[in-house]
Design a protein around this motif. Sequence first.
Motif, PDB file in Angstrom:
ATOM      1  N   GLY A  53       0.832  -1.204   0.000  1.00  0.00           N
ATOM      2  CA  GLY A  53       0.000   0.000   0.000  1.00  0.00           C
ATOM      3  C   GLY A  53       0.864   1.252   0.000  1.00  0.00           C
ATOM      4  N   VAL A  59      -1.935   2.938   3.272  1.00  0.00           N
ATOM      5  CA  VAL A  59      -2.088   1.704   4.047  1.00  0.00           C
ATOM      6  C   VAL A  59      -3.334   1.931   4.901  1.00  0.00           C
ATOM      7  CG1 VAL A  59       0.359   1.124   3.961  1.00  0.00           C
ATOM      8  CG2 VAL A  59      -0.515   2.444   5.878  1.00  0.00           C
TER       9      VAL A  59
ATOM     10  N   GLU B  80      -2.464  -5.740   9.566  1.00  0.00           N
ATOM     11  CA  GLU B  80      -2.211  -4.299   9.649  1.00  0.00           C
ATOM     12  C   GLU B  80      -3.530  -3.557   9.789  1.00  0.00           C
ATOM     13  OE1 GLU B  80      -2.641  -0.503   8.224  1.00  0.00           O
ATOM     14  OE2 GLU B  80      -2.614  -1.931   6.560  1.00  0.00           O
ATOM     15  N   CYS B 128      -1.442   6.198   6.725  1.00  0.00           N
ATOM     16  CA  CYS B 128      -2.484   5.506   7.504  1.00  0.00           C
ATOM     17  C   CYS B 128      -3.760   6.332   7.608  1.00  0.00           C
ATOM     18  CB  CYS B 128      -1.989   5.194   8.917  1.00  0.00           C
ATOM     19  SG  CYS B 128      -0.637   4.010   8.985  1.00  0.00           S
TER      20      CYS B 128
END
Lengths: 384, 384
Positions: A53, A59, B80, B128
């Motif tokens: 990612g 991600v 994750e 993220c």
Amino acid sequence: MEQVCVLGAGSTKYGKLEDSISDITVQASVDAIDSAGIEPREIGAGYISNVFGVADKQVHLGPVIMSNLGIPERPSLSIESACGSGSASFREAFANVAAGFYDAVLVAGTEKVTHTGTEWTTTYFSYCSDFFYEGQAGASFPGLFASMARAYLNEFKATEEDFARVAVKNHENGLLNPKAHLQKKITIDDVMASAVVASPLKLYDCCPFSDGASSVILCSEKFAKEHGGEYIRVTGSGRGGSSAALQGREQMTTIPSTRIAAEQAYKMAGVGPKDIDFAEVHDCFTIAEIVDTEDLGFFEKGKGVAAVREDATSRGGEIPINPSGGLKSKGHPIGATGVGQVVEVYDQLTGKAGQRTVKGATTGLTHNFGATGASCAVHIFQSV
Amino acid sequence: MEQVCVLGAGSTKYGKLEDSISDITVQASVDAIDSAGIEPREIGAGYISNVFGVADKQVHLGPVIMSNLGIPERPSLSIESACGSGSASFREAFANVAAGFYDAVLVAGTEKVTHTGTEWTTTYFSYCSDFFYEGQAGASFPGLFASMARAYLNEFKATEEDFARVAVKNHENGLLNPKAHLQKKITIDDVMASAVVASPLKLYDCCPFSDGASSVILCSEKFAKEHGGEYIRVTGSGRGGSSAALQGREQMTTIPSTRIAAEQAYKMAGVGPKDIDFAEVHDCFTIAEIVDTEDLGFFEKGKGVAAVREDATSRGGEIPINPSGGLKSKGHPIGATGVGQVVEVYDQLTGKAGQRTVKGATTGLTHNFGATGASCAVHIFQSV
């Protein structure tokens, strides 16, 4: 335990895609949801599989996908097991539905790497090896699989042309798959004349780097029946491991994790290799497909090449292997591949595979591993 | 369903570590295995949590860890969910043991990023967020939590000094934790005088970037009894989601995923907030701990600051929060944090927490989220 079923499936085309990793994942997931005939709010959780990612600066993909599907409150997570991420994620989703934690879940695999270029991609993929022993020594995956291929040539009656036949067969299948990355007919001569990547493997022995996303809806049979769509049963599931570094294994021509995962899956399904009508196996390199079909019990060790020579693994053969075109022709978006295999089995067993249909098939198998087989999962599916 | 238990736990020190990501994960895992009094071969599978393995050139960590533990044939995978990876992985392991797929599993969280420097780490951590809406607009996490802090100041009777008190308390706890990253006593004045990172948050309102690994052995109660070690029960487990981007939420002073996860966990455990003796919560920034303790039901909305002022969340208070030192002082190796919280609860409930012991505690809660709470898991534990 609940009987787990695949109720719907969707995929983007595999290849070089322009949209973002989030967008392609949503596209495949919307297709799967539509195919299942359900509403997003009926999905209890999201299982995303993805490896790099970071390559597309996203991600923590789960919440982005769930938010874009209009169900931000649903839990999600990402699972990574290198090129075997998709099947590892599928297995977790399977376990959760089997145990009754959710009635229905979304399983979405995805990868977006081609925009970063071959050098970046090869380097990052090498982080999936045992980097201390392999990657930092320059042993990236073409080299590691070349070692396996060389060992196979030394140990058994096989030639480089035998490996080439795997590529030719899978490209023939991929020509019939509108979602395939490499839709190109090739000959044994083409393979033999292509550039050497890592001897004895040549360019056409290797699968491409691909972008792509594949999604399925996994649910209990009760849920599937209530929703009335076409579904297939997941009857077997197995996972195994092997020494992360190739040097830690006793033999180079077998992958222990495949044998462990297959044994578990066959046992759970109550079937054996002879009961499988077709299989989608992990052919990242042509040598891998040969080794896989032996480790899965379709052929004796060393006999996999004869089977390809005799067309036993062609679409009309005894046990068609990779009717989708496989990683070799359909493509290999690494986080999506394991889920894409399930999409193919769903399409095959529900009459949606068009010209590449394996006639009369009722039982399919998927086999997907990470790195040189350090991680592996095998699943078995039966039509209702 | 099997009753699931934590049988052993281990952690590296959190901070700036020199060893590789593989090595620190193995170190924590060997400690957990020793603490459980079992042999590696008794472990059925490995659940690894990690976000930026690319930073240390090792993804596909599972097989590397299992190989180094001498059990390469066992399946493994990585999970994750940004800063909530550890608890998401713990939940998957919990589901698999509860369903009977494994008798005992290794849950190992790990992160190694400090060697890459602050700029790299801040940039990668922003992947993220919902990168399309937040990261690429320059809204990295300090800025996003600053928005939440500003909203809280506007909405409730609170001051920047109130936030500072959270940092002071957690540093006091961390001083008693030999594994903590920041072992330093600080005052409200120190916090107020520290550099502004994103107003109203100052440096001492922020947790550090840390390296570290934490591992636990999760097993069925039958397995735990047969092996005779000290164990605690996992009685509640919940997961939830929130809009990935902060802008998609109706309110800035509550995190929906926490409420959803907590409700599920309380329901499964058959307890309420008043039954919890202490909690390890996700205090990546001081504002987060305030919001968490309200969303978990320990205090009414807007009353979390008064609770800190009145020492209700101190180690001797009504409901001690983060006796380990929390992310703020113990440190925040993002893939490890959620597992590290379980290590603290195990140590607390089995009399291994030394000077920072919460006296008389029999029930602990862990709360760990990803990004600004886009993903969250809550677990409840009880001593035997």
